[in-house]
Design a protein around this motif. Structure first.
Motif, PDB file in Angstrom:
ATOM      1  N   PRO A   3       0.885  -1.137   0.071  1.00 28.89           N
ATOM      2  CA  PRO A   3       0.176  -0.058  -0.091  1.00 28.89           C
ATOM      3  C   PRO A   3       1.222   1.449  -0.275  1.00 28.89           C
ATOM      4  O   PRO A   3       0.595   2.590  -0.543  1.00 28.89           O
ATOM      5  CB  PRO A   3      -1.275  -0.249   1.225  1.00 28.89           C
ATOM      6  CG  PRO A   3      -1.268  -1.636   1.201  1.00 28.89           C
ATOM      7  CD  PRO A   3       0.684  -2.044   1.224  1.00 28.89           C
ATOM      8  N   ALA A   4       2.163   1.068   0.392  1.00 21.40           N
ATOM      9  CA  ALA A   4       3.364   1.817   0.612  1.00 21.40           C
ATOM     10  C   ALA A   4       3.688   2.459  -0.897  1.00 21.40           C
ATOM     11  O   ALA A   4       3.775   4.137  -0.972  1.00 21.40           O
ATOM     12  CB  ALA A   4       3.677   1.923   1.396  1.00 21.40           C
ATOM     13  N   ILE A   5       3.781   1.725  -1.884  1.00 22.96           N
ATOM     14  CA  ILE A   5       4.874   2.423  -3.534  1.00 22.96           C
ATOM     15  C   ILE A   5       3.213   3.553  -3.838  1.00 22.96           C
ATOM     16  O   ILE A   5       2.349   2.795  -4.174  1.00 22.96           O
ATOM     17  CB  ILE A   5       5.347   0.940  -3.661  1.00 22.96           C
ATOM     18  CG1 ILE A   5       5.304  -0.344  -3.389  1.00 22.96           C
ATOM     19  CG2 ILE A   5       5.353   0.887  -4.905  1.00 22.96           C
ATOM     20  CD1 ILE A   5       5.619  -1.878  -3.731  1.00 22.96           C
ATOM     21  N   PRO A   6       3.654   4.121  -4.048  1.00 17.80           N
ATOM     22  CA  PRO A   6       3.230   5.448  -5.165  1.00 17.80           C
ATOM     23  C   PRO A   6       2.602   4.759  -5.963  1.00 17.80           C
ATOM     24  O   PRO A   6       3.450   3.865  -6.739  1.00 17.80           O
ATOM     25  CB  PRO A   6       4.213   6.213  -5.168  1.00 17.80           C
ATOM     26  CG  PRO A   6       5.248   5.603  -4.733  1.00 17.80           C
ATOM     27  CD  PRO A   6       5.549   4.467  -4.119  1.00 17.80           C
ATOM     28  N   ASN A   7       1.573   5.437  -6.799  1.00 15.81           N
ATOM     29  CA  ASN A   7       0.860   4.998  -7.967  1.00 15.81           C
ATOM     30  C   ASN A   7       1.809   4.960  -8.705  1.00 15.81           C
ATOM     31  O   ASN A   7       1.901   4.562  -9.632  1.00 15.81           O
ATOM     32  CB  ASN A   7      -0.285   5.513  -8.377  1.00 15.81           C
ATOM     33  CG  ASN A   7      -1.409   5.031  -7.047  1.00 15.81           C
ATOM     34  OD1 ASN A   7      -1.121   3.468  -7.201  1.00 15.81           O
ATOM     35  ND2 ASN A   7      -2.342   5.191  -7.113  1.00 15.81           N
ATOM     36  N   GLN A   8       2.521   6.575  -8.994  1.00 16.88           N
ATOM     37  CA  GLN A   8       3.918   6.600  -9.492  1.00 16.88           C
ATOM     38  C   GLN A   8       4.756   6.497  -9.365  1.00 16.88           C
ATOM     39  O   GLN A   8       5.648   7.378  -8.476  1.00 16.88           O
ATOM     40  CB  GLN A   8       4.098   8.352 -10.257  1.00 16.88           C
ATOM     41  CG  GLN A   8       4.453   8.206 -11.466  1.00 16.88           C
ATOM     42  CD  GLN A   8       4.098  10.588 -11.445  1.00 16.88           C
ATOM     43  OE1 GLN A   8       3.137  10.353 -11.964  1.00 16.88           O
ATOM     44  NE2 GLN A   8       4.757  11.089 -11.541  1.00 16.88           N
ATOM     45  N   ILE A  31       9.421   9.251 -19.119  1.00 17.63           N
ATOM     46  CA  ILE A  31       9.060   7.897 -19.018  1.00 17.63           C
ATOM     47  C   ILE A  31       8.473   8.251 -17.451  1.00 17.63           C
ATOM     48  O   ILE A  31       8.822   8.272 -16.776  1.00 17.63           O
ATOM     49  CB  ILE A  31      10.405   7.296 -18.369  1.00 17.63           C
ATOM     50  CG1 ILE A  31      10.566   7.193 -19.986  1.00 17.63           C
ATOM     51  CG2 ILE A  31      10.106   5.533 -18.126  1.00 17.63           C
ATOM     52  CD1 ILE A  31      12.278   7.271 -19.736  1.00 17.63           C
ATOM     53  N   ILE A  32       7.144   7.184 -17.619  1.00 17.13           N
ATOM     54  CA  ILE A  32       6.673   7.146 -16.610  1.00 17.13           C
ATOM     55  C   ILE A  32       6.436   5.661 -15.784  1.00 17.13           C
ATOM     56  O   ILE A  32       5.975   4.885 -16.510  1.00 17.13           O
ATOM     57  CB  ILE A  32       5.189   7.889 -16.157  1.00 17.13           C
ATOM     58  CG1 ILE A  32       5.862   9.065 -16.003  1.00 17.13           C
ATOM     59  CG2 ILE A  32       4.459   7.634 -15.317  1.00 17.13           C
ATOM     60  CD1 ILE A  32       3.902   9.751 -16.274  1.00 17.13           C
ATOM     61  N   ILE A  33       6.920   5.345 -14.698  1.00 19.41           N
ATOM     62  CA  ILE A  33       6.561   3.563 -14.055  1.00 19.41           C
ATOM     63  C   ILE A  33       5.672   3.418 -13.086  1.00 19.41           C
ATOM     64  O   ILE A  33       5.851   4.445 -12.240  1.00 19.41           O
ATOM     65  CB  ILE A  33       7.945   3.212 -14.054  1.00 19.41           C
ATOM     66  CG1 ILE A  33       8.241   2.939 -15.438  1.00 19.41           C
ATOM     67  CG2 ILE A  33       7.317   1.776 -13.849  1.00 19.41           C
ATOM     68  CD1 ILE A  33      10.401   2.310 -15.144  1.00 19.41           C
ATOM     69  N   THR A  34       4.129   3.095 -13.633  1.00 17.51           N
ATOM     70  CA  THR A  34       2.778   2.987 -12.448  1.00 17.51           C
ATOM     71  C   THR A  34       3.336   1.484 -11.259  1.00 17.51           C
ATOM     72  O   THR A  34       4.749   0.627 -11.841  1.00 17.51           O
ATOM     73  CB  THR A  34       1.950   2.726 -12.949  1.00 17.51           C
ATOM     74  OG1 THR A  34       1.590   1.435 -13.882  1.00 17.51           O
ATOM     75  CG2 THR A  34       1.926   3.715 -14.159  1.00 17.51           C
ATOM     76  N   LYS A  35       3.107   1.787 -10.941  1.00 19.47           N
ATOM     77  CA  LYS A  35       2.516   0.575  -9.687  1.00 19.47           C
ATOM     78  C   LYS A  35       3.111  -0.668  -9.740  1.00 19.47           C
ATOM     79  O   LYS A  35       3.609  -1.749  -9.557  1.00 19.47           O
ATOM     80  CB  LYS A  35       1.646   0.738  -8.434  1.00 19.47           C
ATOM     81  CG  LYS A  35       2.282  -0.424  -7.470  1.00 19.47           C
ATOM     82  CD  LYS A  35       1.565   0.253  -6.271  1.00 19.47           C
ATOM     83  CE  LYS A  35       1.259  -0.569  -5.262  1.00 19.47           C
ATOM     84  NZ  LYS A  35       0.208  -0.016  -4.254  1.00 19.47           N
ATOM     85  N   ASP A  36       1.845  -0.503 -10.591  1.00 21.92           N
ATOM     86  CA  ASP A  36       1.460  -1.936 -11.963  1.00 21.92           C
ATOM     87  C   ASP A  36       2.553  -2.349 -12.571  1.00 21.92           C
ATOM     88  O   ASP A  36       2.673  -3.859 -12.800  1.00 21.92           O
ATOM     89  CB  ASP A  36       0.048  -1.625 -12.327  1.00 21.92           C
ATOM     90  CG  ASP A  36      -1.411  -2.063 -11.469  1.00 21.92           C
ATOM     91  OD1 ASP A  36      -1.172  -2.040 -10.184  1.00 21.92           O
ATOM     92  OD2 ASP A  36      -2.187  -1.514 -11.782  1.00 21.92           O
ATOM     93  N   ILE A  37       3.228  -1.265 -13.113  1.00 21.67           N
ATOM     94  CA  ILE A  37       4.785  -2.269 -14.100  1.00 21.67           C
ATOM     95  C   ILE A  37       5.600  -2.506 -13.316  1.00 21.67           C
ATOM     96  O   ILE A  37       6.082  -3.375 -13.914  1.00 21.67           O
ATOM     97  CB  ILE A  37       4.641  -1.341 -15.356  1.00 21.67           C
ATOM     98  CG1 ILE A  37       3.728  -0.101 -16.358  1.00 21.67           C
ATOM     99  CG2 ILE A  37       6.005  -1.150 -15.902  1.00 21.67           C
ATOM    100  CD1 ILE A  37       3.913   0.916 -17.032  1.00 21.67           C
ATOM    101  N   ALA A  38       5.645  -2.357 -12.654  1.00 17.84           N
ATOM    102  CA  ALA A  38       6.924  -2.559 -11.366  1.00 17.84           C
ATOM    103  C   ALA A  38       6.244  -3.871 -10.861  1.00 17.84           C
ATOM    104  O   ALA A  38       7.863  -4.339 -10.874  1.00 17.84           O
ATOM    105  CB  ALA A  38       6.849  -1.240 -10.070  1.00 17.84           C
ATOM    106  N   ILE A  39       5.600  -3.932 -10.818  1.00 19.59           N
ATOM    107  CA  ILE A  39       5.077  -5.836 -10.278  1.00 19.59           C
ATOM    108  C   ILE A  39       5.786  -6.354 -10.715  1.00 19.59           C
ATOM    109  O   ILE A  39       6.224  -7.631 -10.914  1.00 19.59           O
ATOM    110  CB  ILE A  39       3.360  -5.191  -9.781  1.00 19.59           C
ATOM    111  CG1 ILE A  39       3.992  -4.138  -7.836  1.00 19.59           C
ATOM    112  CG2 ILE A  39       3.326  -7.069  -9.001  1.00 19.59           C
ATOM    113  CD1 ILE A  39       2.690  -4.307  -7.541  1.00 19.59           C
ATOM    114  N   MET A  40       5.045  -6.062 -12.967  1.00 16.76           N
ATOM    115  CA  MET A  40       4.749  -6.808 -13.622  1.00 16.76           C
ATOM    116  C   MET A  40       5.953  -7.351 -13.941  1.00 16.76           C
ATOM    117  O   MET A  40       6.972  -8.489 -14.870  1.00 16.76           O
ATOM    118  CB  MET A  40       3.616  -6.676 -14.524  1.00 16.76           C
ATOM    119  CG  MET A  40       1.975  -6.438 -14.610  1.00 16.76           C
ATOM    120  SD  MET A  40       1.915  -8.632 -13.277  1.00 16.76           S
ATOM    121  CE  MET A  40       1.962  -9.550 -14.676  1.00 16.76           C
TER     122      MET A  40
END
Length: 265
Positions: free
Chosen positions: A95-100, A107-116
């Motif tokens: 929950p603490a990981i920011p969405n951006q 270049i923007i890496i979102t939380k979802d992209i980082a997890i995948m």
């Protein structure tokens, strides 16, 4: 029934089938199936994966207990730091990981992209471990270094919490080389550890996300059915060749996920 859910349930059967056939590896497909076939966001998918993986591993553990292959002492020493790390990761770190997650110019890496992306990297590591298919021999009975063992367990717990996979390809070598137990006992003991880690990690998620219990239980039950089918079919299939073939499949899947996520940046 929507076509996405139908394909997802077929995927659940395949996950169980692989687990039943080779004793592991199938759980690495749970998150991609939930994300790419059904369209669930990665954070929720990793949570669901913990439940599916934990339940499936528990079923496998019951079978191994009957065969007296589970080393409960080693499992206890390993699982305490591991499940604490999994729970804290799911309850507080995710929950603490920011969405951006990261931004550099355009270049923007979102939380979802980082997890995948992290998940795909672990898939590549798992695939290489399965392709090499070492038999593993315990060469000595040296005393366990509990300090190193503790931090190894905690590190694996954090990874399990982040990506929602069981982490068997990390746990098994750790048990063999640090706990000095045979490959058969390492595989059996790892399933117990995975079951505890995953289910406790999922408890940390229940407080943070809305769970679709009907879907999750249906998906899990189908996966467990696949396990029993896989256990039956394993009597007729060469386990070593199957594991290596599945390793190549996971390798391709990992490369596909990395490519897809990079294209979405």
């Amino acid at each position: 029934m929507q076509i996405e859910y139908f394909l997802g349930y077929i995927g659940a059967l395949f996950i169980g089938l692989i687990l039943g056939l080779i004793g592991g590896g199938g759980s690495i497909l749970t998150v991609p199936i939930l994300v790419y076939l059904i369209g669930i966001n990665p954070v929720t998918a990793t949570a669901y994966s913990l439940f599916v993986v934990g339940t499936s591993a528990f079923v496998g553990t019951l079978k191994n207990i009957q065969k007296k292959l589970v080393d409960f002492k080693i499992a206890t020493v390993f699982v305490i730091p591991a499940f604490v790390a999994v729970y804290l990761t799911r309850k507080y770190l995710i929950p603490a990981i920011p969405n951006q997650f990261y931004k550099l110019n355009s270049i923007i890496i979102t939380k979802d992209i980082a997890i995948m992306m992290l998940f795909a990297i672990l898939m590549l590591m798992a695939s290489l471990a399965m392709i090499k298919t070492k038999t593993g021999v315990v060469k000595s009975k040296q005393q366990i270094n509990y300090i190193v063992f503790f931090f190894q367990a905690a590190f694996i717990g954090v990874l399990t919490g982040l990506v929602g996979a069981g982490g068997g390809f990390l746990i098994i070598p750790t048990l063999m080389f640090f706990a000095r137990i045979s490959i058969k006992k390492a595989v059996a003991t790892s399933l117990l550890i995975i079951a505890i880690n995953s289910l406790i990690g999922f408890i940390g998620d229940v407080q943070n996300i809305a769970v679709d219990w009907i879907f999750l239980l249906t998906f899990t039950i189908i996966s467990v059915i696949g396990i029993f089918i896989g256990i039956y079919l394993s009597k007729f299939i060469n386990n070593r060749l199957l594991k290596k073939g599945f390793g190549w499949f996971v390798l391709v899947m990992g490369i596909f996920i990395i490519t897809k996520e990079l294209m979405s940046i």
